[in-house]
Design a protein around this motif. Sequence first.
Motif, PDB file in Angstrom:
ATOM      1  N   SER A 122      -4.203 -11.980  -1.250  1.00  0.00           N
ATOM      2  CA  SER A 122      -4.714 -12.182   0.113  1.00  0.00           C
ATOM      3  C   SER A 122      -4.160 -11.118   1.054  1.00  0.00           C
ATOM      4  N   GLY A 123      -2.892 -10.764   0.858  1.00  0.00           N
ATOM      5  CA  GLY A 123      -2.296  -9.706   1.660  1.00  0.00           C
ATOM      6  C   GLY A 123      -3.035  -8.391   1.498  1.00  0.00           C
ATOM      7  N   ASN A 124      -3.462  -8.104   0.261  1.00  0.00           N
ATOM      8  CA  ASN A 124      -4.232  -6.878   0.014  1.00  0.00           C
ATOM      9  C   ASN A 124      -5.543  -6.882   0.787  1.00  0.00           C
ATOM     10  N   CYS A 125      -6.130  -8.076   0.925  1.00  0.00           N
ATOM     11  CA  CYS A 125      -7.390  -8.196   1.669  1.00  0.00           C
ATOM     12  C   CYS A 125      -7.178  -7.828   3.136  1.00  0.00           C
ATOM     13  N   PHE A 126      -6.093  -8.310   3.716  1.00  0.00           N
ATOM     14  CA  PHE A 126      -5.778  -7.949   5.101  1.00  0.00           C
ATOM     15  C   PHE A 126      -5.446  -6.459   5.210  1.00  0.00           C
ATOM     16  N   PHE A 127      -4.722  -5.932   4.211  1.00  0.00           N
ATOM     17  CA  PHE A 127      -4.336  -4.520   4.257  1.00  0.00           C
ATOM     18  C   PHE A 127      -5.560  -3.610   4.276  1.00  0.00           C
ATOM     19  N   LEU A 128      -6.522  -3.885   3.401  1.00  0.00           N
ATOM     20  CA  LEU A 128      -7.705  -3.035   3.326  1.00  0.00           C
ATOM     21  C   LEU A 128      -8.536  -3.093   4.604  1.00  0.00           C
ATOM     22  N   GLN A 129      -8.339  -4.141   5.397  1.00  0.00           N
ATOM     23  CA  GLN A 129      -9.011  -4.218   6.699  1.00  0.00           C
ATOM     24  C   GLN A 129      -8.133  -3.658   7.813  1.00  0.00           C
ATOM     25  N   GLU A 130      -6.992  -3.070   7.410  1.00  0.00           N
ATOM     26  CA  GLU A 130      -6.027  -2.456   8.330  1.00  0.00           C
ATOM     27  C   GLU A 130      -5.457  -3.467   9.316  1.00  0.00           C
ATOM     28  N   ASN A 131      -5.385  -4.733   8.890  1.00  0.00           N
ATOM     29  CA  ASN A 131      -4.711  -5.773   9.659  1.00  0.00           C
ATOM     30  C   ASN A 131      -3.299  -5.896   9.099  1.00  0.00           C
ATOM     31  N   TYR A 132      -2.438  -4.958   9.492  1.00  0.00           N
ATOM     32  CA  TYR A 132      -1.132  -4.822   8.864  1.00  0.00           C
ATOM     33  C   TYR A 132      -0.199  -5.990   9.198  1.00  0.00           C
ATOM     34  N   GLU A 133      -0.313  -6.544  10.381  1.00  0.00           N
ATOM     35  CA  GLU A 133       0.551  -7.664  10.760  1.00  0.00           C
ATOM     36  C   GLU A 133       0.283  -8.878   9.875  1.00  0.00           C
ATOM     37  N   ARG A 134      -1.005  -9.221   9.688  1.00  0.00           N
ATOM     38  CA  ARG A 134      -1.347 -10.354   8.809  1.00  0.00           C
ATOM     39  C   ARG A 134      -0.977 -10.043   7.360  1.00  0.00           C
ATOM     40  N   ALA A 135      -1.148  -8.783   6.957  1.00  0.00           N
ATOM     41  CA  ALA A 135      -0.787  -8.396   5.588  1.00  0.00           C
ATOM     42  C   ALA A 135       0.703  -8.621   5.342  1.00  0.00           C
ATOM     43  N   LEU A 136       1.542  -8.194   6.273  1.00  0.00           N
ATOM     44  CA  LEU A 136       2.989  -8.351   6.110  1.00  0.00           C
ATOM     45  C   LEU A 136       3.382  -9.822   6.054  1.00  0.00           C
ATOM     46  N   THR A 137       2.791 -10.636   6.917  1.00  0.00           N
ATOM     47  CA  THR A 137       3.091 -12.074   6.910  1.00  0.00           C
ATOM     48  C   THR A 137       2.742 -12.691   5.553  1.00  0.00           C
ATOM     49  N   THR A 138       1.609 -12.282   5.008  1.00  0.00           N
ATOM     50  CA  THR A 138       1.140 -12.857   3.739  1.00  0.00           C
ATOM     51  C   THR A 138       1.966 -12.349   2.565  1.00  0.00           C
ATOM     52  N   TYR A 139       2.315 -11.064   2.575  1.00  0.00           N
ATOM     53  CA  TYR A 139       3.194 -10.530   1.533  1.00  0.00           C
ATOM     54  C   TYR A 139       4.547 -11.241   1.555  1.00  0.00           C
ATOM     55  N   ASN A 140       5.077 -11.474   2.737  1.00  0.00           N
ATOM     56  CA  ASN A 140       6.378 -12.158   2.838  1.00  0.00           C
ATOM     57  C   ASN A 140       6.297 -13.568   2.278  1.00  0.00           C
ATOM     58  N   ARG A 141       5.167 -14.228   2.468  1.00  0.00           N
ATOM     59  CA  ARG A 141       4.968 -15.564   1.896  1.00  0.00           C
ATOM     60  C   ARG A 141       4.963 -15.490   0.366  1.00  0.00           C
ATOM     61  N   ALA A 142       4.309 -14.475  -0.181  1.00  0.00           N
ATOM     62  CA  ALA A 142       4.273 -14.300  -1.638  1.00  0.00           C
ATOM     63  C   ALA A 142       5.674 -14.062  -2.181  1.00  0.00           C
TER      64      ALA A 142
END
Length: 469
Positions: A122-142
């Motif tokens: 899911s973090g990768n999905c946010f990353f590819l949309q350049e939503n880096y804040e949501r990506a970081l939050t999701t990676y941290n959850r993983a």
Amino acid sequence: MSQQHHLQHNIYQLLEAGFTNLYVTSKFQEAIKCFDHILQNIDANNIEALYHKGVTLYVMAQFNETIQIQDRVLSLDPNYYWAYVIKGNALNEQGEFKLAMETFQKCINLTGENFDVVFNASGNCFFLQENYERALTTYNRAIELSLKNFTLNHIHQDDVIHRQIQQDQELSNLLLSNNVNNNSNDLMIDSLDLNSLSLAQQHIVNRYKELKWSGTCLTMLNKGLTLICSHKFYEALQCFVKIVNVTHALVNNYSTTTATNQQQNNCHFSILRNLQAHSSMNVNKIKNNRLLAYDNRTAYCIAYSGIAIICEALASPLFKNHSSNCNDNNIMKDDEEEEEDNQEFYLTLSKCFFQVAQQLVEDERMKRELLYFKGEGLRKIRDHKEGINCFTKGLELNPKEVRSMIGLGRVYMEMKNYKLSRFYFQRIIDTTNHEHPMAVQFLRELKTQVPIPTERMMNNLIDISFNFQ
């Protein structure tokens, strides 16, 4: 042996051969032959063969076929949660982000939000949309979930740590009681006074602490790239150093990098020098090491590319003030009188670490991942020329790789070469046969941009102005 047992034995042997070709030797066509033999000659609905054929197609970047296969798996078993991850990843690669997130959410609903892999995806999905804040939050959850669910059963059965703990009752009581979903023992381990242990015990405990992170390496890699894209270079460096230390721990070669970092108050100069001193000697220990999972070897390889990108950024005048963004006030700041020497130091290290990453590449799949990671990182630190080079090489390996097309479109957009930028965003739509949201968005933005005047255009404008005079 009955006919049923004979068939099951054949399936088992073919699956094992397929797994070896897929996960160990990266012989993907051979893997597909093994899975197809089961599906075509023994059991057309064998879920394991179907799922792993889908995985094979995914790593071969055949995303439409991947989605079709995983849909078939889910039609046979709607609770096969790994199939949701691979299907979602394939949708993500094609830019179908809404469908990808819906697919990941189905997996999360099934697993009770305890499956770290789906949060990384899911973090990768946010990353590819350049939503880096949501990506970081999701990676941290993983990462949080992976650490929470770790037990020594996750470590290869032949690892020496199993024998060491069994032979030491004190360590056995300390480490083996660390059950899934019970972090009280982790707190005890983290607060443990290592001086109360023998040197051998200290080594084992330190290894255990690093091994806990072994399931996080790919997520840490993704988090590190996201931090680079956010220009948080020192936080990114911590991610990549953790990957290096964890990999060394996995091959029973516990690195002194962590201890050195603590003693030096996390001084980035010391971290980088230490990495440089140990990098070359570890290449042969890690590359093609079958005791390490392929994902761990991939993360280790690409982590060095991440470190190289950070070094290049720190050498650039564009980012010379970024050390002030680091939360650690003890980090050594660059002396203005030594700025030129520091730039040379960082550039030398960057070249060294890029070479290490290249030496660690094992196959085309790993090379593709390295090229995209390097290209995206270099784009974000405005090394446009090398970024273009990486994305172009990635497309040579896989002409349908959408993320590299996005990278090229973005680079040329930043360089104000709007003609080439439009070309690559339009190529994405032509390749995927759907309205890729990122491509559509950037094409819409490009409509308002004026092309850069060429020399010929400028001469024509001058001629026109003279005529008016």
